[in-house]
Scaffold this active site. Structure first.
Site, short mmCIF file in Angstrom:
data_model
loop_
_atom_site.label_atom_id
_atom_site.label_comp_id
_atom_site.label_asym_id
_atom_site.label_seq_id
_atom_site.Cartn_x
_atom_site.Cartn_y
_atom_site.Cartn_z
CB THR A 134 -0.92 0.02 1.24
OG1 THR A 134 -1.48 1.32 1.39
CG2 THR A 134 -0.17 -0.34 2.51
CD GLU A 136 -2.44 5.05 4.73
OE1 GLU A 136 -2.06 5.12 5.90
OE2 GLU A 136 -2.98 5.98 4.12
P1 NAP Z 1 -11.16 -5.28 1.60
O1 NAP Z 1 -12.33 -4.98 0.70
O2 NAP Z 1 -11.15 -4.79 2.99
O3 NAP Z 1 -11.01 -6.88 1.60
C1 NAP Z 1 -10.16 -7.52 2.52
C2 NAP Z 1 -10.31 -9.03 2.35
O4 NAP Z 1 -9.49 -9.66 3.33
C3 NAP Z 1 -11.75 -9.56 2.60
O5 NAP Z 1 -11.98 -10.63 1.72
C4 NAP Z 1 -11.66 -10.05 4.02
O6 NAP Z 1 -12.61 -11.05 4.33
C5 NAP Z 1 -10.27 -10.64 4.02
N1 NAP Z 1 -9.71 -10.84 5.36
C6 NAP Z 1 -9.67 -9.95 6.38
N2 NAP Z 1 -9.07 -10.51 7.46
C7 NAP Z 1 -8.76 -11.78 7.09
C8 NAP Z 1 -8.16 -12.86 7.78
N3 NAP Z 1 -7.79 -12.78 9.06
N4 NAP Z 1 -7.96 -14.03 7.10
C9 NAP Z 1 -8.38 -14.15 5.81
N5 NAP Z 1 -8.99 -13.17 5.14
C10 NAP Z 1 -9.17 -12.00 5.76
O7 NAP Z 1 -9.81 -4.78 0.92
P2 NAP Z 1 -9.52 -4.37 -0.61
O8 NAP Z 1 -9.82 -2.93 -0.77
O9 NAP Z 1 -10.11 -5.38 -1.51
O10 NAP Z 1 -7.93 -4.50 -0.62
C11 NAP Z 1 -7.28 -5.72 -0.98
C12 NAP Z 1 -5.85 -5.70 -0.48
O11 NAP Z 1 -5.17 -4.59 -1.04
C13 NAP Z 1 -5.72 -5.54 1.03
O12 NAP Z 1 -4.61 -6.28 1.44
C14 NAP Z 1 -5.44 -4.06 1.23
O13 NAP Z 1 -4.72 -3.85 2.41
C15 NAP Z 1 -4.63 -3.77 -0.01
N6 NAP Z 1 -4.72 -2.41 -0.50
C16 NAP Z 1 -5.93 -1.87 -0.81
C17 NAP Z 1 -5.99 -0.57 -1.30
C18 NAP Z 1 -7.29 0.07 -1.67
O14 NAP Z 1 -7.30 1.30 -1.87
N7 NAP Z 1 -8.38 -0.69 -1.81
C19 NAP Z 1 -4.80 0.16 -1.48
C20 NAP Z 1 -3.59 -0.43 -1.14
C21 NAP Z 1 -3.55 -1.73 -0.67
P3 NAP Z 1 -14.12 -10.68 4.84
O15 NAP Z 1 -14.89 -10.37 3.58
O16 NAP Z 1 -14.54 -11.92 5.52
O17 NAP Z 1 -13.99 -9.50 5.74
O1 G4F Z 2 -10.87 6.12 2.70
P1 G4F Z 2 -9.88 6.05 3.79
O2 G4F Z 2 -10.29 5.36 5.03
O3 G4F Z 2 -8.58 5.41 3.13
P2 G4F Z 2 -7.04 5.40 3.56
O4 G4F Z 2 -6.85 5.67 4.99
O5 G4F Z 2 -6.33 6.28 2.60
O6 G4F Z 2 -6.66 3.86 3.31
C1 G4F Z 2 -7.09 3.19 2.13
O7 G4F Z 2 -6.12 3.36 1.13
C2 G4F Z 2 -4.85 2.75 1.43
C3 G4F Z 2 -3.92 3.05 0.25
O8 G4F Z 2 -3.32 4.30 0.41
C4 G4F Z 2 -5.06 1.27 1.63
F1 G4F Z 2 -3.87 0.67 1.86
C5 G4F Z 2 -6.01 1.03 2.77
O9 G4F Z 2 -6.24 -0.37 2.89
C6 G4F Z 2 -7.33 1.72 2.47
O10 G4F Z 2 -7.91 1.08 1.36
O11 G4F Z 2 -9.41 7.52 4.18
C7 G4F Z 2 -8.94 8.44 3.21
C8 G4F Z 2 -8.76 9.80 3.84
C9 G4F Z 2 -7.96 9.79 5.15
O12 G4F Z 2 -7.07 10.87 5.14
C10 G4F Z 2 -9.00 9.99 6.23
O13 G4F Z 2 -8.53 10.63 7.41
O14 G4F Z 2 -10.06 10.29 4.20
C11 G4F Z 2 -9.99 10.87 5.50
N1 G4F Z 2 -11.33 10.86 6.10
C12 G4F Z 2 -12.02 11.98 6.44
N2 G4F Z 2 -13.19 11.64 7.01
C13 G4F Z 2 -12.08 9.78 6.42
C14 G4F Z 2 -13.25 10.28 6.99
N3 G4F Z 2 -11.85 8.47 6.26
C15 G4F Z 2 -12.83 7.61 6.66
N4 G4F Z 2 -12.64 6.28 6.48
N5 G4F Z 2 -13.99 8.04 7.26
C16 G4F Z 2 -14.24 9.38 7.44
O15 G4F Z 2 -15.29 9.75 7.97
#
Ligand code: NAP
Ligand code: G4F
Length: 348
Positions: A134, A136
């Site tokens: 990520t 992050e």
């Molecule tokens: P997500 O929608 O939160 O999906 C997470 C998945 O992980 C779900 O299938 C969840 O299962 C499963 N999971 C959680 N805890 C687990 C455990 N203990 N054992 C096995 N499975 C588990 O995340 P996503 O947005 O698809 O992201 C996919 C991956 O990319 C993650 O690793 C995330 O950290 C990474 N990533 C995402 C973003 C983004 O912007 N979306 C950016 C950077 C990196 P349940 O459905 O049962 O909860």
């Molecule tokens: O949507 P967010 O919760 O995403 P965040 O923290 O950027 O993380 C996501 O992206 C990462 C990649 O950079 C992934 F690795 C991670 O798994 C996840 O998918 O928050 C985005 C921004 C933050 O700065 C947060 O402080 O939105 C701001 N924010 C403001 N109000 C909020 C809110 N975030 C959330 N979730 N809820 C609020 O009410």
């Protein structure tokens, strides 16, 4: 037929990756967690009874906390490619559950790598491994962030992902494993979890439009994110594993917008003035913030031939339109006298 094993198949990315690999002719094996209620909404449309000769997606109970279970599944499936998408992926929640988040996102990756090392060493099979890292991990390092930018994690989630990132590199160097890291910037979609900020905004704004909700409470509106569409990002995952050599790639659009700008675009599409509906609730501020993420994905562009197809306006449009349809359905049920439970949780 190539076989892929996907952890996190029920998540946003897992569902898009599965769709894409099925169209490429893969057989898919996904790891799901046992839950007391169904947690397969995002992949239900892909599911066929495993007895059917057409079935090409199979689900296995497992958890990244359970090393022996992962080993068993690996032996059973014998995959060509493993995509590790499972994670406790919510940054704010990671401050509330730091130990659990580190166990799953950091140690969980190690459990999987160890299982793969043993399996490949013992059987002589080769496989390719993808780790969903990520942006992050860059934390407070200023933009634009590339593969050369130092990590400065600002949450337990980010720190656990840094651990996983280095373990993947270590297993590549030490055991010659075809193991790759994606450094994925934020990617969203109609299937995004409801407590991430983009989906929280599109869901609330569309419900406000249809008179189902009065206010939207948010935290920090100033942070800037590089938001793409998840469909584009799973393509980059696959492309990474098709290279001759394993490597790590930033995946990003290269454009960043503030949370405030995202709010403005969403409410404007619905012809609403956001100032009338959005309020700040300090509970949504994090102990420490990642202020500005904007990726430099030139390496992915040159070496993978990858570039994003969906920009911010199209992303906003498809998320708003999809949530508006859900809100319409909710409105119809309500008007017909049904009580509809609002699924939302405080604190994130
Ligand atoms: P997500 O929608 O939160 O999906 C997470 C998945 O992980 C779900 O299938 C969840 O299962 C499963 N999971 C959680 N805890 C687990 C455990 N203990 N054992 C096995 N499975 C588990 O995340 P996503 O947005 O698809 O992201 C996919 C991956 O990319 C993650 O690793 C995330 O950290 C990474 N990533 C995402 C973003 C983004 O912007 N979306 C950016 C950077 C990196 P349940 O459905 O049962 O909860
Ligand atoms: O949507 P967010 O919760 O995403 P965040 O923290 O950027 O993380 C996501 O992206 C990462 C990649 O950079 C992934 F690795 C991670 O798994 C996840 O998918 O928050 C985005 C921004 C933050 O700065 C947060 O402080 O939105 C701001 N924010 C403001 N109000 C909020 C809110 N975030 C959330 N979730 N809820 C609020 O009410």
């Amino acid at each position: 037929m190539r076989r892929a094993l996907i952890t996190g198949i029920t998540g946003q990315d897992g569902s898009y990756l599965t769709e894409m690999l099925l169209t490429k002719g893969y057989e898919i094996h996904g790891i799901i967690r046992r839950a007391s209620t169904f947690n397969t909404d995002r992949i239900d449309h892909l599911y066929l009874d495993p007895h059917s000769p057409e079935a090409r997606m199979f689900l296995h109970y497992g958890d990244l906390s359970d090393g022996p279970g992962l080993r068993r599944i690996l032996e059973e499936v014998q995959p060509d490619e493993v995509y590790n998408l499972a994670a406790q992926s919510h940054v704010a929640v990671s401050f509330m559950q730091p130990e659990y988040t580190t166990d799953i996102d950091g140690l969980g990756t190690l459990r999987l790598l160890e299982a793969i090392r043993d399996y490949c060493g013992r059987t002589g099979h080769d496989l390719r491994f993808y780790q969903a890292g990520t942006s992050e991990m860059f934390g407070s390092s200023p933009p634009p962030q590339s593969e050369a930018t130092p990590f400065h994690p600002r949450s337990p989630y980010a720190a656990a992902k840094v651990m996983a990132h280095h373990l993947v590199r270590n297993y590549r160097e030490a055991y010659d494993l075809f193991a790759c890291n994606g450094i994925l910037f934020n990617h969203e979609s109609e299937r995004r979890g409801e407590t991430f900020v983009t989906r929280k905004i599109t869901r609330a704004a569309t419900r406000i439009k249809l008179g189902l909700q009065d206010k939207l409470y948010l935290g920090n509106l100033d942070s800037r994110r590089d938001w793409g569409h998840a469909k584009d990002y799973v393509e980059a995952m696959w492309l990474t594993l098709q290279r001759d050599q394993p490597d790590d790639y930033v995946v990003a659009t290269g454009e960043a917008y503030s949370v405030r700008e995202f709010v403005e675009r969403v409410f404007a599409r619905l012809e609403l003035d956001w100032h009338e509906y959005v309020e700040i609730d300090p509970r949504y501020f994090r102990p420490v913030e990642v202020e500005h993420l904007r990726g430099d994905a030139r390496k992915a562009r040159h070496e993978l031939g990858w570039k994003p197809k969906v920009g911010i306006d199209e992303l906003v449009a498809c998320m708003v339109d999809s949530d508006l349809e859900l809100a319409r359905q909710e409105r119809i049920l309500k008007d017909a006298g049904h009580s509809v439970a609002y699924r939302g949780i405080a604190g994130d």
